[in-house]
Design an enzyme around this catalytic site. Structure first.
Site, PDB file in Angstrom:
ATOM      1  N   THR A 209       0.821  -1.207   0.000  1.00 22.89           N
ATOM      2  CA  THR A 209       0.000   0.000   0.000  1.00 22.89           C
ATOM      3  C   THR A 209       0.857   1.260   0.000  1.00 22.89           C
ATOM      4  OG1 THR A 209      -0.137   0.007   2.427  1.00 22.89           O
ATOM      5  CG2 THR A 209      -1.906  -1.104   1.224  1.00 22.89           C
ATOM      6  N   ASN A 211       1.004   4.716   1.685  1.00 19.48           N
ATOM      7  CA  ASN A 211       0.493   5.215   2.959  1.00 19.48           C
ATOM      8  C   ASN A 211       0.581   6.734   3.022  1.00 19.48           C
ATOM      9  OD1 ASN A 211       0.239   2.487   4.294  1.00 19.48           O
ATOM     10  ND2 ASN A 211       2.414   2.491   3.810  1.00 19.48           N
ATOM     11  N   GLU A 263      -4.451   4.162   3.373  1.00 17.60           N
ATOM     12  CA  GLU A 263      -3.581   3.228   2.672  1.00 17.60           C
ATOM     13  C   GLU A 263      -4.262   2.796   1.382  1.00 17.60           C
ATOM     14  OE1 GLU A 263      -1.824   0.125   5.194  1.00 17.60           O
ATOM     15  OE2 GLU A 263      -2.830   1.069   6.906  1.00 17.60           O
TER      16      GLU A 263
END
Length: 330
Positions: A209, A211, A263
């Protein structure tokens, strides 16, 4: 579009103008009705259209213990004012001292004196001057005395009677209703921030992900999982790249998280290196609330379903988890 931050930025040869004023947070459909009238009137008169906006948000200055989270960043606000056809925007640094001007002082000194308004366009709910005591009727009275025209644009809203406003957008986002917010905005709700390093739990599970954290992202929707787009600038280009993403908002209760983060997992991609990039996140639809699961296997099953749901909402091919061994960075 020209952007002015002080009187020194205003061109010395500035002629007469048509001026509108407001915070324009989010530049939603209601704002765009006012902006469209401003631009049209300026073109009809053969003069510049000018928007006066304020930064920081006046409510935050007057109530610093309860700061307003802006729907959009100032940069996005300016981009949208430019897209609406405004020729120049004056970004007024808002302070308690500035707020002491009476309605007449504000109009005479800034709108007419500084910005050369020969016409002023505002929404019918506009308020101005110390204590926000100035309104449309007062503006018309001042126009008669100071020699400018006034155009009041009626409120616009939905069939249920909700007036389109930045407050309404925040209400919808607080409920996770990003599709409802998009109806008011006329486009998906967007936040923007820099990609930072996280705990990297997602990449270990096959869900790397990007972030985003911090207080300056814009108004982050309620905790939950969303379908949306990660928008980045193509390296060495001014073009934008829209990447389909499953977006998680919250504290990550499955792993006893504390800090609230955003995320975004780009579907099917293991090759992205976004650390340090400024990216935008467009929210399209909420898939589910945020909650913890009885086991990691249950979480993974739900995350697989989130990927399928995201692909269905966005109309893109379905993508499963990526091989953790092939993840370069994100």
């Amino acid at each position: 579009m020209q952007v002015w931050h002080s009187e020194e930025d205003i061109p010395s040869e500035l002629g007469r103008t048509v001026v509108t004023m407001g915070i324009f947070d989010g530049v939603h459909k209601g704002h765009r009705a006012v902006l469209a009238k401003t631009v049209a009137e300026a073109k009809a008169r053969g003069v510049m259209s000018v928007a006066l906006t304020f930064d920081p948000h006046p409510a935050t200055v007057h109530n610093p213990d309860s700061p307003i989270h802006l729907v959009a960043t100032l940069g996005d606000r300016l981009d949208r004012l430019a897209a609406a056809g405004i020729d120049a925007t004056f970004v007024q640094h808002y302070t308690l001292e500035y707020a002491q001007a009476s309605p007449r002082e504000f109009v005479a000194n800034q709108l007419v004196g500084q910005l050369h308004a020969e016409a002023i366009v505002v929404g019918q709910d506009a308020r101005f001057g110390k204590g926000n005591v100035g309104d449309g009727d007062m503006l018309r009275a001042l126009g008669s005395k100071l020699g400018f025209s006034v155009y009041l644009v009626s409120d616009v809203g939905d069939d249920a009677g909700h007036r389109w406003s930045s407050t309404r957008v925040r209400e919808l986002l607080s409920m996770g209703d990003v599709s409802g917010a998009a109806m008011v905005l006329g486009r998906p709700h967007r936040i923007r921030g820099e990609v930072v390093h996280g705990f990297q739990r997602g990449r270990e599970l096959g869900f790397p992900t990007a972030n985003l954290t911090g207080d300056n992202l814009g108004e982050v929707p309620a905790d939950g999982v969303y379908a949306g787009w990660l928008v980045r600038r193509v390296p060495a280009s001014s073009a934008a790249e829209y990447l389909p993403a499953a977006i998680s908002v919250g504290t990550n209760p499955q792993f006893d998280g504390v800090e609230r983060t955003v995320e975004a997992h780009v579907l099917g991609r293991s090759d992205l290196n976004l650390y340090g990039e400024s990216v935008a996140i467009d929210f399209i639809e909420r898939l589910r609330p945020m909650f913890s699961f009885g086991s990691l296997d249950e979480l993974l099953v739900q995350m697989d379903e989130d990927l399928r749901g995201t692909a269905e909402v966005l109309g893109v091919p379905t993508a499963g988890r990526v091989d953790p061994k092939k993840i370069k960075a994100i």
